[in-house]
Design an enzyme around this catalytic site. Structure first.
Site, short mmCIF file in Angstrom:
data_model
loop_
_atom_site.label_atom_id
_atom_site.label_comp_id
_atom_site.label_asym_id
_atom_site.label_seq_id
_atom_site.Cartn_x
_atom_site.Cartn_y
_atom_site.Cartn_z
CB SER A 68 49.26 -17.22 -8.04
OG SER A 68 50.62 -17.41 -7.74
CB THR A 69 44.76 -13.80 -9.58
OG1 THR A 69 44.42 -14.10 -8.21
CG2 THR A 69 43.47 -13.67 -10.37
#
Length: 383
Positions: A68-69
């Protein structure tokens, strides 16, 4: 342990020590960490192994899935379109994606997508991993799905759906897939080695993810603890290191979770915000647009992640605010995003700092991994 490589300004000796300690005491396998100060690399370190068997050293250009970065760069794409006057964040999503108006979603705004407030944290019907690789199928199911809660009233982390929701709006407005837009408009101008999915030509540079050890709760334990919204968000479909190492995952476009890059690239993409919209002379956003990214949408206990955080949190328009708990350092106006298992990006405009951390041994945490906490603490102690 292989020796740590790269460079570290003398002022940031504590950061190098924290990076080394992650290997010595926090079970690091392979990782890289970059610190930009006023757009200049003050720290650029890497070390360890790119595979569990310890046969491939982590190199300067090793890529890894950052989970999710990826959401931070994706949100930047939407803000680029808004900055150009092509996307209105206060317009209904259905103005750009008419099919989305189904099932009572006609008043969901673009800003609700960016801030995880659209009520579509997960699909209600079972959605297999292979189906996640089908863009048209996934977006059509989302368009037909009714919200889990009243959109706009509170946040519920859209773990996988975020990329398809924001990404489909980008595709409708820009006329190209979100990964292609990110490549053309952000990664290439910045010289950032980052992509949604993994290009075939880069297959020999990618690190394998390693699943968390026994500290990770079993799926059965998660199901027993989580409510239906969180189960839909986090386990429909189940993902993990095995899935992320597969050719199907790497070839797909999953812009909430399958960005591949270096720490240097993550720091550059988040560095756009730290630099007020530009980095190293390359302007991506106007200063006003860069500031709008940090526009908080209200603190609350997140409907998906609430059980994992003792305090309320606040999501801005695509990134999490550090807030009073200092999730991204002592500046409450700093923003960032974690990737499952440990990676993160951070932007602190007031201090001119951007950070990028990537690794391959996943920890048991969805956010706030101890390795992240140690690195951020060392950076701010060195400023």
């Amino acid at each position: 342990m292989l020796p740590i490589q790269g460079h570290c300004d003398e002022r940031f000796a504590a950061v190098r020590a924290a990076f080394e300690a992650n290997f010595d005491t926090r079970d690091e396998l392979g990782a890289a960490f970059t610190v930009l100060v006023d757009g200049r690399p003050a720290v650029d370190l890497w070390g360890g192994w790119a595979d569990a068997a310890r046969t491939r050293p982590w190199e300067r250009d090793t890529l890894v899935n950052v989970w999710s970065t990826t959401k931070g760069p994706l949100a930047l794409c939407a803000h680029v379109l808004a900055d150009r006057g092509l996307l209105d964040l206060d317009a209904p999503v259905a103005a750009y994606w008419p099919e989305f108006a189904a099932a009572g979603k006609e008043n969901v705004l673009v800003r609700h997508l960016l801030s995880h407030r659209a009520g579509l944290a997960g699909l209600r019907e079972p959605h297999a991993l292979e189906e996640l690789y089908d863009w048209e199928l996934t977006t059509s199911r989302l368009a037909a799905t009714a919200p889990w809660w009243e959109p706009g009233t509170r946040s519920g982390y859209h773990a996988l759906t975020y990329g398809f929701l924001v990404g489909e709006v980008i595709r409708r407005v820009a006329g190209m897939p979100p990964g292609e837009f990110l490549r053309r408009e952000l990664a290439e101008p910045l010289g950032a080695d980052f992509s949604v999915g993994l290009p075939e030509k880069a297959a020999d540079r990618v690190a394998d993810l390693v699943a968390p050890g026994s500290g990770r709760r079993s799926q059965a334990a998660l199901l027993a603890q989580l409510g239906p919204v969180a189960v839909a968000a986090l386990l429909n479909p189940p993902t993990g290191a095995k899935a992320a190492n597969s050719s199907g995952w790497r070839a797909a476009e999953i812009p909430a979770a399958n960005g591949h890059g270096t720490a240097r690239a993550v720091a550059a993409l988040y560095g756009v915000l730290a630099g007020g919209g530009s980095l190293d002379g390359v302007r991506i956003l106007s200063p006003e647009a860069a500031e709008r990214v940090r526009e908080g949408q209200g603190r609350c206990h997140d409907l998906v992640l609430g059980g994992g955080f003792a305090q309320e949190t606040e999501i801005a328009l695509g990134l999490w605010l550090s807030g009073p708990d200092g999730t991204y350092g002592p500046n409450p106006r700093a923003v960032g995003h974690d990737g499952a298992g440990g990676s993160f990006g951070l932007a602190d405009p007031e201090n001119g700092v951007a950070l990028g951390y990537v690794m391959n041994r996943m920890g048991p945490h969805l956010a706030n991994d101890p390795r992240k906490t140690a690195l951020i603490g060392a950076v701010y102690a060195s400023l």
